[in-house]
Design a protein around this motif. Structure first.
Motif, short mmCIF file in Angstrom:
data_model
loop_
_atom_site.label_atom_id
_atom_site.label_comp_id
_atom_site.label_asym_id
_atom_site.label_seq_id
_atom_site.Cartn_x
_atom_site.Cartn_y
_atom_site.Cartn_z
N VAL A 38 0.86 -1.18 0.00
CA VAL A 38 0.00 0.00 0.00
C VAL A 38 0.90 1.23 0.00
O VAL A 38 1.79 1.37 0.84
CB VAL A 38 -0.94 0.02 1.23
N MET A 39 0.66 2.12 -0.93
CA MET A 39 1.45 3.34 -1.02
C MET A 39 1.00 4.32 0.08
O MET A 39 -0.20 4.39 0.39
CB MET A 39 1.26 4.00 -2.40
N GLU B 123 0.46 7.41 0.07
CA GLU B 123 -0.56 8.37 -0.38
C GLU B 123 -1.96 7.73 -0.47
O GLU B 123 -2.95 8.44 -0.60
CB GLU B 123 -0.17 9.02 -1.71
N ASP B 124 -2.03 6.40 -0.40
CA ASP B 124 -3.32 5.70 -0.44
C ASP B 124 -3.85 5.38 0.95
O ASP B 124 -4.83 4.65 1.09
CB ASP B 124 -3.20 4.40 -1.24
N ILE B 125 -3.21 5.91 2.00
CA ILE B 125 -3.61 5.66 3.38
C ILE B 125 -4.17 6.94 3.97
O ILE B 125 -3.60 8.02 3.80
CB ILE B 125 -2.40 5.19 4.23
N GLU B 126 -5.29 6.82 4.67
CA GLU B 126 -5.90 7.97 5.35
C GLU B 126 -6.01 7.65 6.84
O GLU B 126 -6.59 6.63 7.22
CB GLU B 126 -7.29 8.25 4.77
N GLY C 177 -7.69 2.73 3.71
CA GLY C 177 -6.94 2.87 2.47
C GLY C 177 -7.33 1.81 1.47
O GLY C 177 -8.32 1.11 1.64
N GLN C 178 -6.51 1.70 0.45
CA GLN C 178 -6.82 0.79 -0.64
C GLN C 178 -5.53 0.17 -1.15
O GLN C 178 -4.53 0.85 -1.32
CB GLN C 178 -7.50 1.55 -1.78
N LYS C 179 -5.59 -1.12 -1.40
CA LYS C 179 -4.48 -1.84 -2.00
C LYS C 179 -4.95 -2.31 -3.36
O LYS C 179 -5.89 -3.08 -3.47
CB LYS C 179 -4.08 -3.03 -1.12
N GLU C 180 -4.30 -1.81 -4.39
CA GLU C 180 -4.71 -2.13 -5.75
C GLU C 180 -4.25 -3.54 -6.13
O GLU C 180 -3.18 -3.99 -5.72
CB GLU C 180 -4.13 -1.12 -6.74
N SER D 119 -10.04 -2.54 -0.41
CA SER D 119 -9.98 -1.49 0.60
C SER D 119 -9.93 -2.09 2.00
O SER D 119 -10.39 -3.21 2.22
CB SER D 119 -11.17 -0.55 0.47
#
Length: 145
Positions: free
Chosen positions: A59-60, A62-65, A77-80, A99
């Motif tokens: 997970v990057m 910038e994709d974590i809140e 967040g989301q892991k593509e 997510s």
């Protein structure tokens, strides 16, 4: 001789998963494996802070809140997913994608205004400092004589 537990519905669930995988593999735009997942966490309390370690490989940052509201810390967040084809030698993909969402109730001693988060090598570290303890204050009583 080993004793195995019989679960009649497990065969139907396995069949359904296999059918979904076959259907997904036949469409070009779909991913092989998609799943909602929850990262594992370790929570540590020290004398001056709380520390949460969450395993979020792939997970990057910038994709974590990370947010705090009403004494509740939320990490989402989301892991593509990556598109894999059988020509790459993959027969089965079990890594989780999709997510994630975790919530933690914080004690009153947590200072929500000074939370710090950083991510390194797939581990999210959230540091929550403790508020300074309120010491009892002695009030002098004056005499009116």
């Amino acid at each position: 001789m080993a004793i195995t537990r019989y679960e009649p519905w497990s065969l139907l669930r396995q069949l359904q998963k296999e059918l979904e995988l076959n259907r997904d593999e036949n469409t070009e735009e779909s991913s092989i494996a998609t799943a909602e997942w929850a990262p594992t966490v370790d929570i540590k309390e020290e004398s001056d802070k709380f520390v949460i370690f969450a395993d979020i490989p792939g997970v990057m940052p910038e994709d974590i809140e990370v947010s705090m509201e009403a004494g509740v810390l939320t990490v989402k967040g989301q892991k593509e997913s990556e598109s894999k084809t059988e020509k790459d030698g993959y027969k089965r993909v079990e890594r989780s994608f999709g997510s994630f969402h975790r919530r933690f109730s914080l004690p009153d001693s947590a200072n929500g205004d000074a939370i710090h988060a950083k991510c390194k090598h797939g581990v999210l570290e959230i540091t929550i400092p403790k508020r300074e303890a309120v010491q009892p204050k002695r009030i002098q009583v004056a005499s009116e004589e």
